[in-house]
Structures are given as structure tokens and as C-alpha cells.
Design a protein around this motif. Structure first.
Motif, PDB file in Angstrom:
ATOM      1  N   UNK A   1       0.820  -1.226   0.000  1.00 24.01           N
ATOM      2  CA  UNK A   1       0.000   0.000   0.000  1.00 24.01           C
ATOM      3  C   UNK A   1       0.848   1.268   0.000  1.00 24.01           C
ATOM      4  N   UNK A   2       1.988   1.229   0.713  1.00 22.07           N
ATOM      5  CA  UNK A   2       2.866   2.415   0.749  1.00 22.07           C
ATOM      6  C   UNK A   2       3.530   2.607  -0.610  1.00 22.07           C
ATOM      7  N   UNK A   3       3.884   1.511  -1.263  1.00 18.59           N
ATOM      8  CA  UNK A   3       4.489   1.594  -2.613  1.00 18.59           C
ATOM      9  C   UNK A   3       3.481   2.160  -3.607  1.00 18.59           C
ATOM     10  N   UNK A   4       2.221   1.702  -3.493  1.00 24.77           N
ATOM     11  CA  UNK A   4       1.192   2.168  -4.427  1.00 24.77           C
ATOM     12  C   UNK A   4       0.891   3.648  -4.249  1.00 24.77           C
ATOM     13  N   UNK A   5       0.993   4.147  -3.020  1.00 27.97           N
ATOM     14  CA  UNK A   5       0.744   5.579  -2.770  1.00 27.97           C
ATOM     15  C   UNK A   5       1.773   6.443  -3.498  1.00 27.97           C
TER      16      UNK A   5
END
Lengths: 158, 208
Positions: A81-85
């Protein structure tokens, strides 16, 4: 706040010692274990890094990475999720949650002349070191480094 | 006068004997001396606990993962081969496991990684040899209690921790299984610790 007489620390300790006869032998065992621990520390002194869990030789700062003129593969070790943000442009996602799934596409893009720089954020500060170690040990890659300051450092100097 | 004195002495001796062989404290005392099976069970329990801690320590000091896998799969020839190439394990791996709890600074984690396995071994040996027995029990009880508390705190904070306790053997265990085993060990340790081998004769027992 005054504790009841029976629960005061000194009295409690004395009760443990008198009733169980445990304090003195425990202190002796605690002392005995120091000796082999010191010997182990001396034996492993080359491998132990006292300042950080990642040896200094494996950490690189952003200025040094920029001096490599793009000859770098960025690896994002944060959760999905942090990578996608948001992430460093061109960075590949390789985290421990989906290691077996994410490693092959990364290896397909890897080439021996490129240096690998792994980063994570201060919230998940141990991840980059762990991913870098697994890339070295399990994927047998060399020239794998960890970015000092991680994602936050990248944002600050962007 | 002579007979009175000897009766008092006999009463005291009986009370001391009862105290030495009883399990529990105060009103919950159970006379282990009357139940040889229970006494032997306690000794076996002490051996099992000692074996668990010594194994957990050895796996942190020596590189025996492959050896353990071979023994589990009954590949004894391969296990013997591995035994010949036994090497010391890098303590940094265990230090990383401690550091993952995010409770202690890195240098403290390194010191504990060097120290704790030996403390476990000495305490385990104390249980086996019955020298410094109570000290070993107290240390192992405290270590297990601290470990359970740290595991629960880490889980509550959402950290994905691997305790590194039993190497390959415990790799696939869930947090619940780990906790269940830890509480089982803690229960066994407390049971052993409450065996008042050197308990002084209580007033109640003296009266009896």
C-alpha cells in the motif's frame, strides 16, 4: 501511594529469597553467563556492527547514489500500500510479504553492472536491511546497498 | 523430660520433611512425598523444560538448522555429515530478531544476543544437574514472562515479529501457537518453582 507492607519490593524480594532460596543462585548463574558471552563477542567482533543493524559498508547516502549516474536499480522494500501511494520513479517493489512472487520480476530486470539500492520508510525501518540481506544471501547478488534515511530522505532532497 | 524433647524434635523433623517434599505454598500445599509418581513427574518436567531451553540456546549459538531438519526427517547419515561441519552462528541474526520488537536500542540487542543463549544454557544445566536449581528456575521464569509480555506488546503494535526461538522447527508456527507454548512453559516453570524444597517449617506445620 504507599504499598501494603507485604507488597513492598524489599519485602517481596526477601520473601522470594527465603521461601524459594532463588536469588543467590540466580545471581551466580547471571554472572557465569557473562564469561562465554564476552568470548563470543570477541570471536564475532568482525561480524558485529555496534552502531546499526546494517554494517556501515552497506549503507549509502543519496548524494553517492546520484553520483552513480543512473546505473542503479531502486528497490522499494515497503508494504504494497505504501508503494502504491508513491515511490521513487522506476523503483521495483520487492518486500518480504510477497517475496517469492516479487523476486522473479526483479531478477528479470537486474543486470550485474547495476548497483541495487534498497529503501524503506522510517515507519518500517528494518525492512530495507532485511530485503538487502536476502538479496545478497538468497539471490546471491552483489553490490546491494541500503539508502540512508530511506524514503523520507528521498522526499526531503527531491 | 527426655521423652518430651525427642517428641518435639520428631515433630519438627516430620514437619521439615513434609515441607521439603510438598508442592505449593500455604493452604494449597500438596504433599509430593506421598505421591512418588508425582515426584518423578516433576523431575521429568524439569528435564523437558531444561531440554527446551538448551535446544533453543544451541540453535542460536550453533549453525544446526540443517542438522535439525535431517534429524526430524530421520536422515541420520546426513545428520552425522552435518555434525562434522558444525560452525558457530553469527549472533547478528538473533540480534535482528530482538531488534524487531522495537523495544531496545541496537547495541543492547547485540549484547542480549550474545548473552541470553548462554544464560539459557546455564539455567537449563542447573535444572538438569540440580545445582543452583532454584536460581535456574527463577531466571527461566523471568525470561519467559518478559518474552511473553514483549511478544504481546509487539503484536498489539502491529509488528510482524519472528522470535527466532527454535529456528527451523518453529518457522511455520502462528503467533497463537507460540503464545500457547510459552504459557505452557511458564506454567511448568511456576509449578516447579513452587516446589518448596528448602521451605522453612511454617508455624502451622510445626503446630501439627
Amino acid at each position: 501511594v504507599r504499598l501494603p507492607h507485604r507488597l513492598r519490593p524489599r519485602r517481596l524480594l526477601r520473601a522470594i529469597n527465603v521461601k524459594l532460596g532463588a536469588i543467590r543462585p540466580a545471581l551466580l548463574l547471571l554472572t557465569l553467563a557473562i564469561v562465554p558471552a564476552i568470548v563470543g563477542g570477541v570471536y564475532h567482533r568482525e561480524k558485529i556492527s555496534w552502531r546499526s543493524r546494517i554494517p556501515a559498508s552497506e549503507i549509502v547516502d543519496l548524494d553517492l547514489v546520484r553520483s552513480w549516474d543512473g546505473n542503479v536499480i531502486w528497490v522499494d522494500a515497503r508494504p504494497d500500500n505504501e508503494y502504491e501511494q508513491d515511490h521513487i520513479p522506476g523503483a521495483l517493489l520487492v518486500n518480504e510479504d510477497r517475496w517469492n512472487e516479487l523476486l522473479p520480476p526483479f531478477l528479470a530486470q537486474w543486470s550485474p553492472e547495476k548497483k541495487v539500492v534498497v529503501y524503506c520508510s522510517t515507519k518500517s525501518c528494518n525492512l530495507a536491511g532485511d530485503v538487502a540481506r536476502r538479496l545478497r544471501e538468497e539471490a546471491q547478488l552483489q553490490n546491494v546497498f541500503v539508502l540512508e534515511g530511506g524514503w523520507e530522505e528521498w522526499l526531503r532532497k527531491k | 523430660m527426655k521423652a518430651t524433647t525427642s517428641n518435639v524434635q520428631r515433630s519438627t523433623l516430620n514437619a521439615q520433611l513434609a515441607a521439603r517434599t510438598s508442592l505449593g505454598v500455604g493452604r494449597w500445599t500438596l504433599d509430593v512425598g506421598r505421591f512418588p509418581v508425582l515426584r518423578i513427574t516433576m523431575q521429568i518436567l524439569a528435564f523437558i523444560i531444561a531440554a527446551i531451553f538448551i535446544f533453543a540456546a544451541l540453535i542460536k549459538i550453533l549453525d544446526i538448522d540443517q542438522l535439525v531438519i535431517d534429524v526430524i526427517h530421520l536422515r541420520f547419515a546426513a545428520a552425522l555429515q552435518n555434525l562434522k561441519h558444525l560452525s558457530l552462528r553469527d549472533p547478528v541474526g538473533f540480534a535482528r530478531d530482538i531488534d524487531n520488537y522495537n523495544l531496545l536500542p541496537w547495541p543492547v540487542a547485540v549484547v542480549l544476543a550474545l548473552y541470553l543463549p548462554w544464560l539459557e544454557i546455564f539455567s537449563g544445566l542447573a535444572l538438569v544437574t540440580r545445582r543452583l536449581y532454584r536460581g535456574g528456575l527463577l531466571i527461566l521464569t523471568l525470561l519467559t514472562t518478559v518474552f511473553i509480555a514483549a511478544s504481546i506488546v509487539a503484536k498489539a503494535r502491529g509488528l510482524d515479529i519472528s522470535c527466532g526461538c527454535f529456528g527451523h522447527v518453529s518457522k511455520g508456527w502462528s503467533f497463537g501457537w507460540h503464545l500457547l507454548l510459552d504459557f505452557g512453559i511458564l506454567g511448568a516453570l511456576v509449578t516447579l518453582l513452587l516446589q518448596p524444597e528448602r521451605l522453612k517449617t511454617s508455624a502451622r506445620e510445626s503446630r501439627e
